[in-house]
Design a protein around this motif. Structure first.
Motif, PDB file in Angstrom:
ATOM      1  N   UNK A  14      52.366  34.513  23.607  1.00  0.00           N
ATOM      2  CA  UNK A  14      53.325  34.749  24.679  1.00  0.00           C
ATOM      3  C   UNK A  14      52.697  35.022  26.028  1.00  0.00           C
ATOM      4  N   UNK A  15      51.374  34.868  26.139  1.00  0.00           N
ATOM      5  CA  UNK A  15      50.707  35.158  27.403  1.00  0.00           C
ATOM      6  C   UNK A  15      51.101  34.183  28.499  1.00  0.00           C
ATOM      7  N   UNK A  16      51.457  32.949  28.126  1.00  0.00           N
ATOM      8  CA  UNK A  16      51.872  31.991  29.136  1.00  0.00           C
ATOM      9  C   UNK A  16      53.181  32.430  29.784  1.00  0.00           C
ATOM     10  N   UNK A  17      54.083  33.043  29.000  1.00  0.00           N
ATOM     11  CA  UNK A  17      55.332  33.562  29.565  1.00  0.00           C
ATOM     12  C   UNK A  17      55.086  34.810  30.392  1.00  0.00           C
ATOM     13  N   UNK A  18      54.162  35.635  29.960  1.00  0.00           N
ATOM     14  CA  UNK A  18      53.853  36.850  30.711  1.00  0.00           C
ATOM     15  C   UNK A  18      53.265  36.486  32.074  1.00  0.00           C
ATOM     16  N   UNK A  19      52.457  35.451  32.128  1.00  0.00           N
ATOM     17  CA  UNK A  19      51.852  35.032  33.388  1.00  0.00           C
ATOM     18  C   UNK A  19      52.891  34.545  34.382  1.00  0.00           C
ATOM     19  N   UNK A  20      54.031  34.104  33.896  1.00  0.00           N
ATOM     20  CA  UNK A  20      55.075  33.620  34.784  1.00  0.00           C
ATOM     21  C   UNK A  20      55.859  34.744  35.435  1.00  0.00           C
ATOM     22  N   UNK A  21      55.756  35.961  34.925  1.00  0.00           N
ATOM     23  CA  UNK A  21      56.506  37.095  35.471  1.00  0.00           C
ATOM     24  C   UNK A  21      55.841  37.544  36.764  1.00  0.00           C
ATOM     25  N   UNK A  22      56.611  37.583  37.807  1.00  0.00           N
ATOM     26  CA  UNK A  22      56.111  38.020  39.112  1.00  0.00           C
ATOM     27  C   UNK A  22      56.824  39.319  39.482  1.00  0.00           C
ATOM     28  N   UNK A  23      56.097  40.285  40.028  1.00  0.00           N
ATOM     29  CA  UNK A  23      56.747  41.543  40.406  1.00  0.00           C
ATOM     30  C   UNK A  23      57.711  41.320  41.570  1.00  0.00           C
ATOM     31  N   UNK A  24      58.796  42.042  41.529  1.00  0.00           N
ATOM     32  CA  UNK A  24      59.765  41.936  42.620  1.00  0.00           C
ATOM     33  C   UNK A  24      59.323  42.870  43.746  1.00  0.00           C
ATOM     34  N   UNK A  25      59.885  42.638  44.894  1.00  0.00           N
ATOM     35  CA  UNK A  25      59.553  43.473  46.043  1.00  0.00           C
ATOM     36  C   UNK A  25      60.047  44.890  45.774  1.00  0.00           C
ATOM     37  N   UNK A  26      59.263  45.898  46.155  1.00  0.00           N
ATOM     38  CA  UNK A  26      59.707  47.268  45.903  1.00  0.00           C
ATOM     39  C   UNK A  26      60.981  47.574  46.685  1.00  0.00           C
ATOM     40  N   UNK A  27      61.849  48.330  46.043  1.00  0.00           N
ATOM     41  CA  UNK A  27      63.089  48.718  46.711  1.00  0.00           C
ATOM     42  C   UNK A  27      62.802  49.894  47.613  1.00  0.00           C
ATOM     43  N   UNK A  28      63.361  49.850  48.773  1.00  0.00           N
ATOM     44  CA  UNK A  28      63.163  50.984  49.681  1.00  0.00           C
ATOM     45  C   UNK A  28      64.451  51.789  49.724  1.00  0.00           C
ATOM     46  N   UNK A  29      64.293  53.083  49.703  1.00  0.00           N
ATOM     47  CA  UNK A  29      65.420  53.996  49.768  1.00  0.00           C
ATOM     48  C   UNK A  29      65.351  54.673  51.124  1.00  0.00           C
ATOM     49  N   UNK A  30      66.458  54.724  51.829  1.00  0.00           N
ATOM     50  CA  UNK A  30      66.425  55.405  53.129  1.00  0.00           C
ATOM     51  C   UNK A  30      65.974  56.855  52.970  1.00  0.00           C
TER      52      UNK A  30
END
Length: 128
Positions: A14-30
């Motif tokens: 499953x490493x090929x699927x794991x490599x496809x996961x990209x982190x999303x932009x961090x959410x900012x809280x006011x």
């Protein structure tokens, strides 16, 4: 058969699927929202706040403290400690623990006492 068809399949785990996961932009809280939630939860901000003055209290009498006597080592620092694992009957374990608590001894010290007693008296199960 083509070269691709004769190639043995390799496990990818499953490493090929794991490599496809990209982190999303961090959410900012006011900051205002974070501060408001913190205050509601009982947290006090240390940023830019001056420490509140403590109310005037009666003077405290200073009592000299005497130092405790030096602790007596129960064993020499050169004594080597080793782990001993045994499968014992539960009634024997409970009896041993109860006796150790009554005598205010560690299991290690009580076992040492029992073993020294055995060596001095050369107890033999066949004798009774």
């Amino acid at each position: 058969m083509t070269a691709e068809q004769t190639k043995k399949p390799q496990a990818s785990f499953g490493l090929d699927r794991v490599a496809q996961i990209k982190p999303s932009a961090p959410r900012s809280v006011p900051a205002e929202l974070a501060d408001r939630v913190g205050r509601e939860m009982g947290f006090v901000s240390r940023e830019g706040a001056e420490a509140p003055e403590a109310p005037a209290a009666a003077p405290v009498e200073v009592v000299p403290v005497t130092r405790a006597t030096k602790k007596v080592a129960l064993r020499q620092p050169t004594d080597i400690v080793e782990q001993l694992n045994m499968r014992l009957y539960l009634k024997d374990i409970n009896s041993f623990i109860e006796h150790a608590r009554e005598m205010r001894l560690s299991y290690k010290d009580l076992f040492g006492d029992v073993w020294r007693y055995y060596q001095q008296n050369k107890l033999d199960k066949a004798e009774g």
